[in-house]
Scaffold this motif. Structure first.
Motif, PDB file in Angstrom:
ATOM      1  N   LEU A  38       0.864  -1.173   0.000  1.00 35.09           N
ATOM      2  CA  LEU A  38       0.000   0.000   0.000  1.00 35.09           C
ATOM      3  C   LEU A  38       0.901   1.224   0.000  1.00 35.09           C
ATOM      4  O   LEU A  38       1.732   1.377   0.903  1.00 35.09           O
ATOM      5  N   CYS A 104      -8.594  -5.826  -3.190  1.00 34.56           N
ATOM      6  CA  CYS A 104      -8.819  -6.169  -1.788  1.00 34.56           C
ATOM      7  C   CYS A 104      -8.195  -5.144  -0.838  1.00 34.56           C
ATOM      8  O   CYS A 104      -7.314  -4.377  -1.214  1.00 34.56           O
ATOM      9  N   VAL A 105      -8.674  -5.146   0.392  1.00 32.66           N
ATOM     10  CA  VAL A 105      -8.072  -4.323   1.439  1.00 32.66           C
ATOM     11  C   VAL A 105      -6.813  -5.047   1.896  1.00 32.66           C
ATOM     12  O   VAL A 105      -6.878  -6.200   2.317  1.00 32.66           O
ATOM     13  N   GLU A 109      -3.319  -2.398   5.926  1.00 27.58           N
ATOM     14  CA  GLU A 109      -4.251  -1.286   6.004  1.00 27.58           C
ATOM     15  C   GLU A 109      -4.464  -0.794   7.431  1.00 27.58           C
ATOM     16  O   GLU A 109      -4.562   0.400   7.666  1.00 27.58           O
ATOM     17  N   SER A 110      -4.491  -1.673   8.401  1.00 31.52           N
ATOM     18  CA  SER A 110      -4.749  -1.251   9.784  1.00 31.52           C
ATOM     19  C   SER A 110      -3.608  -0.413  10.353  1.00 31.52           C
ATOM     20  O   SER A 110      -3.808   0.399  11.242  1.00 31.52           O
ATOM     21  N   TYR A 117      -2.572   6.040   1.523  1.00 36.10           N
ATOM     22  CA  TYR A 117      -3.631   5.868   0.525  1.00 36.10           C
ATOM     23  C   TYR A 117      -3.464   6.865  -0.617  1.00 36.10           C
ATOM     24  O   TYR A 117      -3.618   6.518  -1.788  1.00 36.10           O
ATOM     25  N   TRP A 134     -13.122   1.337  -0.773  1.00 32.39           N
ATOM     26  CA  TRP A 134     -12.383   1.570   0.469  1.00 32.39           C
ATOM     27  C   TRP A 134     -11.204   2.505   0.239  1.00 32.39           C
ATOM     28  O   TRP A 134     -10.901   3.343   1.089  1.00 32.39           O
ATOM     29  N   LEU A 135     -10.542   2.423  -0.934  1.00 30.85           N
ATOM     30  CA  LEU A 135      -9.423   3.306  -1.243  1.00 30.85           C
ATOM     31  C   LEU A 135      -9.921   4.717  -1.549  1.00 30.85           C
ATOM     32  O   LEU A 135      -9.359   5.707  -1.079  1.00 30.85           O
ATOM     33  N   LYS A 138     -10.712   6.427   1.739  1.00 31.11           N
ATOM     34  CA  LYS A 138      -9.518   6.827   2.500  1.00 31.11           C
ATOM     35  C   LYS A 138      -8.834   8.046   1.868  1.00 31.11           C
ATOM     36  O   LYS A 138      -8.362   8.926   2.589  1.00 31.11           O
TER      37      LYS A 138
END
Length: 177
Positions: A38, A104-105, A109-110, A117, A134-135, A138
């Motif tokens: 990421l 996918c995440v 990510e956490s 992002y 989700w992206l 963010k």
């Protein structure tokens, strides 16, 4: 030639060569590699199967380096870069296989800062249909929370550059966002 100058297939072949060689020298029968990425961060984990037992292993620097270049080399202007990839090679065949997910995440990510992002889309642009929700959420959150700070910082640097007559001397303070 470095990985930036290499084609995706050349980087993949390099990874296959190093993974197979390392597996042969280690006495295992299978090597699995799980990669997440990421922005400018990522994580790579290796598992070797030996005598029917699967265990986490450390690989040589050249093996890790060969795998590290895959994400960037395989990025495309339409789809960006994958967020998750599973690679594996089994002996005696020695062929490297790969399954990747561009939507996918990622597991990282956490732990990611909002800037990761934004960096992801800056570094690996995507066509709109390939930006997962989700992206998109963010990056919008980054824009709302940090975008103004970044714009102010850039304006301050430009003003300093203008005042110094085109000679940027650097700011006397450091901002972290």
């Amino acid at each position: 030639m470095n990985d930036l100058d290499s084609s995706a297939s050349e980087v993949f072949e390099k990874a296959q060569y190093h993974l197979k060689l390392w597996l042969e020298e280690s006495g295992g029968t299978r090597l699995d590699v799980k990669c997440t990425g990421l922005g400018s961060t990522g994580m790579i984990r290796f598992w070797m199967t030996m005598d029917g037992q699967k265990k986490s292993v450390r690989v040589s620097e050249c093996v890790g380096s060969a795998v590290t270049g895959l994400r960037g080399a395989q990025a495309s202007p339409e789809r960006g870069a994958w967020f998750y990839s599973h690679l594996w090679v089994e002996l005696p065949e020695g062929v490297l296989y790969q399954e990747s997910d561009w939507m996918c995440v990622p597991d990282t990510e956490s732990d990611a800062d909002l800037g990761a992002y934004k960096t992801e889309l800056d570094r690996y642009p995507r066509d709109q249909e390939f930006i997962p929700d989700w992206l998109r959420d963010k990056v919008e959150q980054w824009r709302l929370e940090r975008g103004r700070m970044v714009a102010e910082y850039v304006a301050e640097m430009e003003e300093e550059y203008r005042i110094e007559g085109g000679k940027y001397c650097g700011s006397s303070h450091l901002r972290v966002w």
